[in-house]
Design a protein around this motif. Structure first.
Motif, mmCIF file in Angstrom:
data_model
loop_
_atom_site.group_PDB
_atom_site.id
_atom_site.type_symbol
_atom_site.label_atom_id
_atom_site.label_comp_id
_atom_site.label_asym_id
_atom_site.label_seq_id
_atom_site.Cartn_x
_atom_site.Cartn_y
_atom_site.Cartn_z
ATOM 1 N N ILE A 241 0.793 -1.276 -0.065
ATOM 2 C CA ILE A 241 0.029 0.238 -0.120
ATOM 3 C C ILE A 241 0.973 1.240 -0.010
ATOM 4 O O ILE A 241 1.843 1.339 0.949
ATOM 5 N N LEU A 262 -6.643 0.496 6.538
ATOM 6 C CA LEU A 262 -5.996 0.131 5.588
ATOM 7 C C LEU A 262 -5.074 -1.111 5.689
ATOM 8 O O LEU A 262 -4.734 -2.134 4.831
ATOM 9 N N MET A 272 3.448 -1.302 3.955
ATOM 10 C CA MET A 272 2.789 0.036 3.914
ATOM 11 C C MET A 272 3.741 1.152 3.706
ATOM 12 O O MET A 272 4.909 0.946 4.441
#
Length: 358
Positions: A241, A262, A272
């Motif tokens: 992400i 998320l 991430m």
């Protein structure tokens, strides 16, 4: 929803990564890493356009703190509410005016975040059936789906990119200045890229780009701060992400829930990646009185909002979302306008946090 002031001419990397990548579809020509030009003689400051890892003096930091304090009186609550409730309108206005002319493509991302080009840099093999992914996918089916994703069934694998072996989501994609370099650079046939933005205008600009390929990419409108809204991807299915100058656009009170939501999308071992504004960046020091919404949170002249982080604040957000630290660093860059003999101090923070592997 990429930040208006985060023009790529003044963005950069930290040079902490050990791999460099080209911005073509092969890995033969390597790009130079950021973070390798140091100012050792102040008399040479105007010899280059930028200097890396610049140390601040105590006096310089004290001056910055004083400047921020002078302009820290928040606007009345009703004005703050107005900017927050009309955020979508302001971002649509921004992209209506600038379209795709404001930002340059971010090829520096492959130096700082080699995870975005796995076939070239990591020899990463992603397994859709990794332990935990199936369970997470099943859990994501509970409850009703709503909005534009309601017709996408996760039970039979019928979601965009369901057959992909490496999945990347960029949140706050703007007009695609990160997405399209990824699609161009990453030659992994198993790659699928998702991208979303708060602004419907921005998403339409992405979809109208000649490089947009529905077979490798899926763009959609999404409000990061709305944690009840569905993503078109099951939980536990993303490898990466990407958050580039986007978390700072949220109200500070909404950040934790957004990051936690998320994090659920990541596979075990998924990562991430974040790059955003750091405390006392030049952009923060330029704000005048009457632009402060809350502590270190401001509204620009076009109505869009921006927050300036510390490393500790970001570490708290990620670890509260049960992610493990891989990288959390400050990039202090001295930008130079040689024509006008001006110096500009930029402060960015770069983070990598991952979902615990099984």
């Amino acid at each position: 929803m990429a930040a208006p002031h985060a023009v790529d001419g003044v963005e950069g990397g930290s040079g902490e990564t050990g791999l460099t990548l080209s911005d073509s579809s092969t890995c033969d020509v390597k790009r130079p890493q950021f973070g390798t030009r140091f100012l050792t003689d102040p008399r040479q400051v105007f010899q280059h356009n930028a200097w890396d890892n610049v140390e601040w003096t105590d006096e310089q930091e004290a001056t910055a703190k004083k400047k921020v304090l002078e302009n820290s009186q928040p606007l009345p609550p009703e004005k703050q509410e107005e900017y927050d409730s009309r955020a979508n309108e302001y971002w649509n206005g921004f992209y209506t005016i600038h379209e795709n002319r404001f930002f340059k493509d971010r090829h520096w991302l492959f130096t700082e975040f080699p995870e975005l080009a796995p076939q070239c840099s990591l020899n990463h093999e992603s397994h859709p059936g990794a332990p935990g992914a199936v369970e997470s996918q099943q859990n994501s089916q509970d409850g009703e789906q709503s909005g534009e994703h309601a017709a996408l069934s996760h039970t039979d694998g019928d979601f965009p990119g369901s057959s992909a072996t490496y999945r990347i989501l960029e949140v706050g994609c703007g007009v695609g200045n990160t997405v399209f370099p990824i699609l161009k650079t990453n030659n992994d046939p198993g790659l699928f890229v998702y991208c979303c933005d708060f602004s419907s205008t921005a998403v339409e600009l992405v979809k109208s780009n000649p490089e947009y390929d529905p077979g490798r990419c899926y763009a959609f409108v999404h409000d990061l701060s709305d944690v009840e809204a569905n993503y078109p991807i099951p939980d536990g299915t993303l490898d990466v992400i990407v958050l580039i100058f986007v978390l700072s656009a949220l109200h500070p009170k909404k950040m934790q829930a957004s990051i936690s939501r998320l994090a659920r999308l990541l596979k075990p071992g998924g990562v991430m990646l974040l790059r955003d504004y750091g405390r006392y960046d030049m952009a923060q020091l330029r704000f005048k009185k009457g632009r402060c919404l809350a502590e270190n949170f401001y509204v620009r002249g076009d109505g869009t909002q921006v927050y300036f982080f510390t490393q500790d604040e970001l570490h708290e957000l990620f670890t509260q979302a049960k992610l493990e630290k891989v990288q959390n660093l400050v990039d202090r860059r001295l930008q130079v306008n040689r024509g006008k003999q001006l110096t500009m101090y930029r402060v960015w923070i770069q983070c990598k946090y991952r979902q615990a592997p099984v």
